[in-house]
Design a protein around this motif. Structure first.
Motif, mmCIF file in Angstrom:
data_model
loop_
_atom_site.group_PDB
_atom_site.id
_atom_site.type_symbol
_atom_site.label_atom_id
_atom_site.label_comp_id
_atom_site.label_asym_id
_atom_site.label_seq_id
_atom_site.Cartn_x
_atom_site.Cartn_y
_atom_site.Cartn_z
ATOM 1 N N GLN A 261 5.447 16.756 1.860
ATOM 2 C CA GLN A 261 4.685 15.618 2.380
ATOM 3 C C GLN A 261 4.201 14.732 1.227
ATOM 4 O OE1 GLN A 261 1.576 17.579 4.538
ATOM 5 N NE2 GLN A 261 2.804 17.869 6.405
ATOM 6 N N LYS B 120 9.001 11.454 9.439
ATOM 7 C CA LYS B 120 8.369 12.640 10.014
ATOM 8 C C LYS B 120 7.368 13.247 9.030
ATOM 9 C CE LYS B 120 9.446 17.120 12.095
ATOM 10 N NZ LYS B 120 10.529 18.072 12.476
ATOM 11 N N ARG C 145 4.252 11.045 8.927
ATOM 12 C CA ARG C 145 3.408 11.228 10.110
ATOM 13 C C ARG C 145 2.595 12.518 10.010
ATOM 14 N NH1 ARG C 145 7.959 9.320 12.909
ATOM 15 N NH2 ARG C 145 8.562 11.466 13.429
ATOM 16 N N SER C 146 3.265 13.589 9.629
ATOM 17 C CA SER C 146 2.545 14.863 9.532
ATOM 18 C C SER C 146 1.495 14.814 8.429
ATOM 19 C CB SER C 146 3.532 16.012 9.294
ATOM 20 O OG SER C 146 4.238 15.824 8.080
ATOM 21 N N SER D 175 -0.124 12.094 7.479
ATOM 22 C CA SER D 175 -1.213 11.266 8.010
ATOM 23 C C SER D 175 -2.098 12.076 8.940
ATOM 24 C CB SER D 175 -0.627 10.052 8.745
ATOM 25 O OG SER D 175 -1.651 9.259 9.301
ATOM 26 N N GLU D 176 -1.479 12.903 9.787
ATOM 27 C CA GLU D 176 -2.251 13.758 10.689
ATOM 28 C C GLU D 176 -3.097 14.761 9.907
ATOM 29 O OE1 GLU D 176 0.711 15.464 13.135
ATOM 30 O OE2 GLU D 176 1.157 13.589 14.233
ATOM 31 N N THR D 177 -2.526 15.296 8.844
ATOM 32 C CA THR D 177 -3.264 16.253 8.024
ATOM 33 C C THR D 177 -4.469 15.585 7.366
ATOM 34 O OG1 THR D 177 -1.242 17.497 7.570
ATOM 35 C CG2 THR D 177 -3.086 17.848 6.062
ATOM 36 N N CYS D 178 -4.257 14.344 6.871
ATOM 37 C CA CYS D 178 -5.348 13.617 6.214
ATOM 38 C C CYS D 178 -6.410 13.162 7.220
ATOM 39 C CB CYS D 178 -4.791 12.395 5.473
ATOM 40 S SG CYS D 178 -3.731 12.822 4.065
ATOM 41 N N GLY D 179 -5.972 12.816 8.441
ATOM 42 C CA GLY D 179 -6.922 12.373 9.456
ATOM 43 C C GLY D 179 -7.165 10.882 9.453
ATOM 44 N N GLN E 237 -4.919 6.765 8.986
ATOM 45 C CA GLN E 237 -3.641 6.054 8.906
ATOM 46 C C GLN E 237 -3.300 5.746 7.446
ATOM 47 O OE1 GLN E 237 -3.584 2.469 11.219
ATOM 48 N NE2 GLN E 237 -1.375 2.118 10.976
#
Length: 303
Positions: free
Chosen positions: A5, A34, A37-38, A40-44, A46
């Motif tokens: 990532q 992909k 996106r993952s 970004s989700e981990t960081c919380g 955008q």
């Protein structure tokens, strides 16, 4: 978060394109998307927005990118260090040698190597041979040069040079006219001598005793180079290793073959309990080349 990532994020920031990031990483564009996106989700929050068809990092992403960039700069340094170690261009090496070698000749001989290898850190110690053996056995030095052999399980030793002692005289000394000096010629000559516990002095004294010649020690000095300085100034004569006093011109100091030849060995000592570093191996190769001009082991004896 994981390293893949971070790689995708770092490369996308650098290239400004998911497509170019995929090409640099050797993966497809969807795979990069992909990973982003993952991440970004981990960081919380955008990481990127689109503006006019271009990918633009958010303020939060730019803040994060600065730290990620430092991390990858660190990995690049590690990679460069690994390459330098592999190529034997980096390392720390400690050498211990007798003063006759360490004082001038070894430093002169190793200078070209050290100039070409600025990332090799060298410590050169001047010690007597018994102490050198102790330091090698204790693993406190990487390379030892000794005129004494050591048969210990934790020391690996081998002869790398056998040299013949030479007689040094003031240029205007009557014996300087001779090309070969015999020990019998030195009867009653004023000697500049080394300390009584010096191994080379013991070897020279034995040669005099075997010929029945009394050696007249007038001055005692701690180093062979000091002896050569006094000889060059006309104070007396001396017998020294052939790699000592090389800087003096012949109009001040002359060097003559001594008969019968008086030989000494130089032993290369390395710790036996661990393999030598790549930098140590390279230095050993250089030392072998440096002492080879004085090595008499494979040369025919004079008739």
């Amino acid at each position: 978060m994981n390293i893949r990532q971070l790689e995708a994020f770092h490369t996308t920031i650098e290239t400004g394109s998911v497509t170019l990031a995929g090409e640099r990483l050797g993966i497809s564009q969807p795979a990069v998307s992909k990973l982003l996106r993952s991440f970004s989700e981990t960081c919380g929050f955008q990481l990127f927005t689109r503006s006019g068809g271009r990918l633009v990092p958010t303020l939060e992403a730019r803040m994060l990118a600065a730290e990620v960039d430092r991390m990858f700069a660190g990995t690049k340094r590690i990679a460069r260090l690994a390459e330098a170690v592999r190529n034997r261009e980096w390392g720390e090496v400690t050498i211990a040698a007798p003063a006759a070698l360490a004082t001038r000749y070894l430093t002169h001989a190793l200078s070209p190597f050290l100039a070409e290898q600025p990332d090799i850190h060298l410590t050169l110690q001047s010690r007597n041979s018994p102490r050198i053996g102790e330091l090698v056995a204790a693993g406190q030095v990487d390379i030892g040069l000794s005129v004494l052999p050591f048969e210990q399980p934790n020391i690996h030793s081998e002869v790398i040079m056998r040299f013949a002692m030479v007689c040094v005289l003031p240029a205007k000394h009557p014996l300087a006219e001779k090309q070969v000096i015999e020990i019998d010629d030195l009867r009653n000559e004023s000697f500049v001598s080394l300390p009584r516990d010096d191994c080379s002095l013991m070897t020279v004294d034995r040669a005099f005793q075997m010929r029945g010649v009394q050696k007249r020690n007038r001055i005692e000095v701690p180093l062979s180079e000091t002896a050569c300085s006094l000889v060059a100034n006309g104070v007396g004569i001396s017998i020294v290793p052939p790699f000592v006093g090389l800087d003096y011109p012949e109009d001040r100091l002359v060097r003559r073959t001594l008969l019968p030849e008086t030989f000494m060995d130089v032993w290369l000592l390395t710790p036996g309990g661990r393999p030598p570093s790549l930098a140590s191996q390279k230095l050993v190769e250089f030392i072998r080349a440096a002492v080879s001009p004085f090595d008499q082991r494979f040369r025919p004896r004079p008739s």
